[in-house]
Design an enzyme around this catalytic site. Sequence first.
Site, PDB file in Angstrom:
ATOM      1  N   ASP A 215       4.822  -5.002   4.053  1.00 39.20           N
ATOM      2  CA  ASP A 215       4.441  -3.648   4.463  1.00 39.20           C
ATOM      3  C   ASP A 215       4.355  -2.746   3.234  1.00 39.20           C
ATOM      4  OD1 ASP A 215       4.728  -1.782   7.249  1.00 39.20           O
ATOM      5  OD2 ASP A 215       5.134  -0.769   5.342  1.00 39.20           O
ATOM      6  N   ILE A 216       3.259  -1.991   3.172  1.00 40.03           N
ATOM      7  CA  ILE A 216       3.058  -1.096   2.021  1.00 40.03           C
ATOM      8  C   ILE A 216       4.068   0.069   2.112  1.00 40.03           C
ATOM      9  CG2 ILE A 216       1.389   0.355   0.798  1.00 40.03           C
ATOM     10  CD1 ILE A 216      -0.829  -1.354   2.085  1.00 40.03           C
ATOM     11  N   GLU A 258      -1.065  -1.489   8.123  1.00 39.84           N
ATOM     12  CA  GLU A 258      -0.814  -1.695   6.687  1.00 39.84           C
ATOM     13  C   GLU A 258       0.211  -2.794   6.514  1.00 39.84           C
ATOM     14  OE1 GLU A 258       2.792   0.170   7.454  1.00 39.84           O
ATOM     15  OE2 GLU A 258       2.353   0.573   5.351  1.00 39.84           O
TER      16      GLU A 258
END
Length: 357
Positions: A215-216, A258
């Site tokens: 996950d960003i 994302e």
Amino acid sequence: MAIGGEHHQANGWAKQALEHLARDGLPPLPENYAVYFYYYAGTNPNLKMSMDLLFQQNGSLTQDQCKDLYVTHLGLETERKVLKEANAAMEAEVSKVMSVIDTATSGTQQFGKTLDNFSGKLSTSNSLEQIRETVTKVASETRVIAKQNDRLQTQLAQTNEQLSEMRFNLDAVHRESQIDPLTEVGNRKFFGVELARAMGEATDSGAPLTLLVIDIDHFKKFNDSHGHIIGDQVLRLVARTLVENLKGRDVIARYGGEEFVILLPQTKVVDAEKVANQLRSNLGTKQIRRRSTNETLGVVTISIGATEYCPEEDAESFIARADHALYQAKQTGRNKVVSELVSPEQAAEIKLRNTPT
Ligand code: GH3
Ligand code: MG
Ligand code: MG
């Protein structure tokens, strides 16, 4: 299973659809076949009503109308199922007709040859002049029939060609339905299929299988400061970085907004941690630039949760454990890899659940 039950019935609809499509002069796209196929199947009353109305008004459908009908009545969700079944039925129909024609043609050719022979022999005999004439006539008529059959066969060969083109289109539709258009890696659907396969393999072989959930970090803030267009560019950059650092048998997919997932077959979680840290540090070397101004926007970081598959556990608990590890990574500062092992209690529970009683 064929739609609406019996197979020969589906083949009948396919035949009618094929003929009608040709009559209306429409190209053999899978969508077109599906629309006509379902018209004859009659399983979609709204589709049938709309088509009847159009046939009444114009006699036939245009490509645009056909496309509209497809989108409105058959839609994306049923797409794969519909196309597959329509295709299978259509193919069965054509191969049946082909084999009938094959038999008929070779039969007729043989018949013509026999008669030719016969008339050759008879021509020496004057007294049989009348018979010879009759036989010659029959032979030439037979050749006409053979010619017609030839034409038919050519037509069918063309249809066959169109069908393989259609199958190709169908495969493309299928592939496209599993690819995320923004990042061009697999989508969640693709991941579901690959996960099930990898879990089965790991259970059968006893080889380790590790899942990474990525996950960003602070991506919302990044989007808010630089805009969604740059955000999308970052998503593509992250996907590309992940792809570049994976090996052939590894599987990557965009799981959601994302978030990405990676399956590492034959990899223990300790080794997967190394891979994960490599992905993370590699991304850290990539400066993000606004293309229009070449302004540097810094780097993005990712957090990664890792866990190893416990043989025979279900996908849900496997993913949940990786998610939990990711959550820990976020909680303890981000831009890091956290792995979580299955607890002995969990492992015992999974084993118990899968022991036949
Ligand atoms: P955290 O470090 O805790 O993950 O914070 P975060 O801001 O990354 O996480 P959060 O879940 O709060 O926000 C995710 C954001 O990702 C929301 C949205 O702005 C962005 N996002 C999700 N999908 C897309 C997309 O397809 N394109 C773009 N540009 N942004 C997306
Ligand atoms: Mg998120
Ligand atoms: Mg995030």
